[in-house]
Design an enzyme around this catalytic site. Structure first.
Site, short mmCIF file in Angstrom:
data_model
loop_
_atom_site.label_atom_id
_atom_site.label_comp_id
_atom_site.label_asym_id
_atom_site.label_seq_id
_atom_site.Cartn_x
_atom_site.Cartn_y
_atom_site.Cartn_z
N GLY A 1 -19.60 2.42 -2.03
CA GLY A 1 -18.52 3.43 -2.78
C GLY A 1 -18.54 3.47 -4.20
O GLY A 1 -18.95 2.62 -5.07
N GLY B 1 -14.01 1.79 -8.71
CA GLY B 1 -14.42 0.13 -8.89
C GLY B 1 -15.89 0.24 -8.55
O GLY B 1 -16.59 -0.64 -9.40
N GLY C 1 -16.50 4.89 -6.21
CA GLY C 1 -14.91 5.58 -6.74
C GLY C 1 -14.94 4.82 -8.29
O GLY C 1 -15.85 4.13 -8.81
N GLU D 1 4.40 14.08 -8.87
CA GLU D 1 3.15 15.17 -9.55
C GLU D 1 3.27 16.29 -8.73
O GLU D 1 3.31 17.41 -9.38
CB GLU D 1 2.01 14.46 -9.88
CG GLU D 1 2.38 13.18 -10.94
CD GLU D 1 1.03 12.22 -10.97
OE1 GLU D 1 1.14 11.42 -11.84
OE2 GLU D 1 0.11 12.25 -10.13
N ALA E 1 -6.37 2.97 -10.07
CA ALA E 1 -7.62 3.16 -10.62
C ALA E 1 -7.96 2.15 -11.58
O ALA E 1 -9.08 1.59 -11.63
CB ALA E 1 -7.66 4.53 -11.26
N GLN E 2 -6.92 1.46 -12.56
CA GLN E 2 -7.08 0.68 -13.48
C GLN E 2 -7.39 -0.61 -13.01
O GLN E 2 -8.23 -1.36 -13.39
CB GLN E 2 -6.16 0.62 -14.69
CG GLN E 2 -4.72 0.42 -14.14
CD GLN E 2 -3.68 0.39 -15.30
OE1 GLN E 2 -3.81 -0.44 -16.01
NE2 GLN E 2 -2.60 0.78 -14.80
N VAL F 1 -21.70 5.04 5.24
CA VAL F 1 -21.51 3.70 5.81
C VAL F 1 -20.85 3.63 7.06
O VAL F 1 -19.58 3.81 7.19
CB VAL F 1 -21.40 2.69 4.86
CG1 VAL F 1 -21.28 1.35 5.57
CG2 VAL F 1 -22.38 2.80 3.67
C1 LIG Z 1 -3.87 11.76 -5.71
C2 LIG Z 1 -3.85 10.46 -6.45
C3 LIG Z 1 -3.37 10.21 -7.53
C4 LIG Z 1 -3.91 9.05 -8.30
N1 LIG Z 1 -3.28 8.81 -9.55
C5 LIG Z 1 -3.50 7.62 -9.96
C6 LIG Z 1 -3.33 7.37 -11.41
O1 LIG Z 1 -2.65 8.35 -12.14
N2 LIG Z 1 -3.42 6.23 -12.16
C7 LIG Z 1 -4.19 5.29 -11.47
O2 LIG Z 1 -4.40 3.98 -12.07
N3 LIG Z 1 -4.53 5.45 -10.14
C8 LIG Z 1 -4.24 6.46 -9.56
N4 LIG Z 1 -4.62 6.58 -7.86
C9 LIG Z 1 -4.87 5.76 -7.21
C10 LIG Z 1 -6.45 5.48 -7.57
O3 LIG Z 1 -7.22 6.90 -7.25
C11 LIG Z 1 -7.02 4.31 -6.81
O4 LIG Z 1 -6.46 3.22 -6.88
C12 LIG Z 1 -8.62 4.25 -6.96
O5 LIG Z 1 -9.19 5.37 -6.62
C13 LIG Z 1 -9.12 2.96 -6.26
O6 LIG Z 1 -10.68 2.97 -6.52
P1 LIG Z 1 -11.55 2.38 -5.57
O7 LIG Z 1 -12.91 2.04 -6.10
O8 LIG Z 1 -11.05 1.20 -4.75
O9 LIG Z 1 -11.74 3.49 -4.19
P2 LIG Z 1 -12.28 5.00 -4.66
O10 LIG Z 1 -11.94 5.44 -5.95
O11 LIG Z 1 -11.20 5.67 -3.83
O12 LIG Z 1 -13.50 5.20 -4.13
C14 LIG Z 1 -14.15 4.96 -2.80
C15 LIG Z 1 -15.39 5.58 -2.69
O13 LIG Z 1 -16.11 5.15 -1.54
C16 LIG Z 1 -16.56 6.30 -0.93
N5 LIG Z 1 -16.37 5.88 0.61
C17 LIG Z 1 -15.53 5.34 1.51
N6 LIG Z 1 -15.67 5.23 2.59
C18 LIG Z 1 -17.14 5.38 2.48
C19 LIG Z 1 -18.24 5.23 3.74
N7 LIG Z 1 -17.90 4.83 4.81
N8 LIG Z 1 -19.54 5.53 3.43
C20 LIG Z 1 -19.72 5.69 2.08
N9 LIG Z 1 -18.96 5.76 0.97
C21 LIG Z 1 -17.68 5.71 1.50
C22 LIG Z 1 -15.64 7.46 -1.27
O14 LIG Z 1 -16.45 8.67 -1.20
C23 LIG Z 1 -15.21 6.98 -2.78
O15 LIG Z 1 -16.31 7.46 -3.45
C24 LIG Z 1 -4.32 7.85 -7.50
C25 LIG Z 1 -4.78 8.18 -6.16
C26 LIG Z 1 -4.60 9.38 -5.63
C27 LIG Z 1 -5.13 9.77 -4.11
#
Ligand SMILES: Cc1cc2nc3c(=O)[nH]c(=O)nc-3n(C[C@H](O)[C@H](O)[C@H](O)COP(=O)(O)OP(=O)(O)OC[C@H]3O[C@@H](n4cnc5c(N)ncnc54)[C@H](O)[C@@H]3O)c2cc1C
Length: 452
Positions: free
Chosen positions: A21, A25, A23, A181, A326-327, A89
């Site tokens: 992932g 994190g 994203g 939003e 995200a934070q 994955v």
């Molecule tokens: C529309 C929207 C608006 C948001 N606005 C805000 C905001 O303003 N402020 C804020 O703090 N948070 C916001 N969030 C929340 C924030 O986006 C999430 O909390 C954050 O993205 C979590 O980070 P993460 O690294 O856990 O997962 P993600 O950022 O979701 O990343 C997960 C990654 O894993 C990859 N992945 C998943 N499954 C697989 C797999 N099986 N195989 C390979 N790759 C895989 C995905 O492609 C992705 O790149 C928002 C969320 C959404 C949906």
């Protein structure tokens, strides 16, 4: 392609950390490990990192998908010790210490970091996903944008007032920040951007409904800010319906608290659940599918496996799981990367993670946003400016920051939105329309504008 080792060559004696992932994190963790004497492999199903906080701007035609997505390889290109694998994955064979990909190939690891985020939850109604896309991926955003714009095209061609009314109704389910939003942005699109572009309908008469089952919108914010958001949305033309559960979603509308409301566009923003990563390990997850992790972000019972971000449940200072933000994911990624380096290279013990909130924010529309910093709160124009600064600052890539700033300034000055494209196969919300122009005075949504 069964049983093929996809580890990017060359393999050497350095410890190998695999991050699933890229994203918020996963990317933060990879960057923290960048430039160290550790081999890092980042696996993602997409070749880009998505800036989800601005996804609603793609869905409502302000920004283009490329404005909020950046190639993972480019972001990590400055770190020679970090490799990127594009792949889906499907599982983890922890006994053999391998991550298994959908094509049957695998990537071995010494340490594994699961950072696969979350997906929308339809509370047991997965069939609603096609009709009411959530705001999670670029495909979702493009689908919503296509549907919104297509509805206005169909309404222009329709001679049935009831159908026009339905086509010009958008229902956003879920009164959290994403719902607020999205609803605010759709209202601005219809009231301003599209206002003068049609001949037989008046987009300003379209309806935007924001439906929330709970007693108030923005439930994670103080009540004062929820009230402010509700008033601002009402001024934008959004009808906020609180305490109204959605009972059924059909392609032609939504049943809300017993009443069926025909609608052309339906957007889902009501609930999320964790990625299936917990199932890959076979751990017992919480009700939202999240992996319970120890304070050092390790998965108990799975030595060498760590998880972070939306896919985990880690209690904060108040005992409740940290929010899916995200934070949170970013801070956890930075922390875990540094802790893994200290552990793998210097033998130090893994340190516990501590979250520091930098405030919670949501934008409501032009000139209006809310910020909750805990003891302090901010709303209105200043909050909106701060929101814009922070989001531009957080966008990856200098070029993107300039592009997005320019587009926002342009939109601010003109109300125009440059990404009004119906690019993909957008299913017609209602099959029957007529292409023949109709007498203007037979239309309740007609545009009564003088020609000249
Ligand atoms: C529309 C929207 C608006 C948001 N606005 C805000 C905001 O303003 N402020 C804020 O703090 N948070 C916001 N969030 C929340 C924030 O986006 C999430 O909390 C954050 O993205 C979590 O980070 P993460 O690294 O856990 O997962 P993600 O950022 O979701 O990343 C997960 C990654 O894993 C990859 N992945 C998943 N499954 C697989 C797999 N099986 N195989 C390979 N790759 C895989 C995905 O492609 C992705 O790149 C928002 C969320 C959404 C949906």
């Amino acid at each position: 392609m069964p049983d093929i080792d996809r580890t990017p060559a060359p393999v050497d004696s350095r410890p190998h950390v695999v991050i699933v992932g890229a994203g918020f994190g996963g990317l933060a963790c990879a960057s923290a490990l960048g430039g160290t004497n550790i081999r890092v492999t980042v696996i993602d199903r997409n070749n880009y990192h998505l800036f989800t906080p601005l996804l609603y701007e793609v869905a409502t035609a302000t920004l283009s998908p490329a404005d909020i997505a950046e190639p993972i390889r480019r972001i990590l290109s400055r770190y020679p010790n970090v490799d990127v694998v594009l792949g889906e994955v499907r599982g983890v064979d922890h006994g053999a210490r391998k991550v298994v990909l959908a094509d049957g190939s695998f990537v071995p690891y010494d340490r594994l970091v699961l950072a696969t985020g979350s997906v929308y939850s339809y509370f047991g109604h997965d069939d609603w996903a096609k009709i009411a896309p959530g705001m999670k991926t670029i495909e979702n955003a493009r689908q919503i944008r296509g549907r919104l714009l297509m509805c206005f095209e169909q309404a222009e061609m329709s001679r049935d007032p009831a159908q026009q009314r339905a086509l010009m109704t958008a229902i956003v389910v879920g009164g959290g920040p994403t719902g607020v939003e999205t609803a605010g942005s759709i209202a601005e699109l219809t009231r301003h951007t599209l206002a003068r572009d049609f001949r037989r309908i008046d987009p300003r008469l379209s309806r935007v409904l924001l439906v929330e089952a709970g007693p108030r919108i923005l439930a994670s914010f103080p009540e004062e800010l929820s009230g402010y958001a509700e008033r601002k949305l009402a001024r934008l033309g959004v009808t906020v319906m609180t305490g109204k559960p959605v009972e059924e979603i059909r392609p032609d509308g939504v049943t809300i608290a017993g009443e069926f409301i025909p609608a052309g566009t339906i957007v889902w923003g009501a609930g999320v659940k964790a990625s299936p990563a917990g199932g890959w390990l076979g751990v017992e997850t919480d009700r939202a599918g999240r992996i319970p992790v120890a304070p050092d972000l390790s998965v108990p019972g799975f030595e060498g496996v760590h998880a972070l971000g939306d896919t985990v449940a880690l209690p904060g200072d108040d005992g409740a799981p940290l929010p899916g933000l995200a934070q949170v994911a970013k801070q956890q990624g930075e922390h875990l990367g540094a802790a893994l380096e200290a552990n793998l290279l210097r033998g130090e013990a893994m340190r516990p993670f501590r979250y520091r909130s930098r405030g919670n924010t949501a934008i409501i529309g032009r000139n209006a946003a809310v910020f909750d910093f805990g003891k302090r709160r901010l709303k209105g124009w200043l909050a909106w400016v701060l929101w814009a600064f922070i989001h531009v600052y957080l966008l990856v890539g200098f070029q993107k920051r300039i592009l997005v700033t320019m587009q926002w300034l342009w939109r601010y000055a003109t109300y125009q939105r440059g990404a009004r494209l119906i690019t993909q196969e957008t299913p017609a919300p209602f099959a029957k329309t007529t292409a023949s122009p109709v007498a203007e005075d037979s239309q309740p949504f007609e545009r009564r504008r003088s020609v000249g």
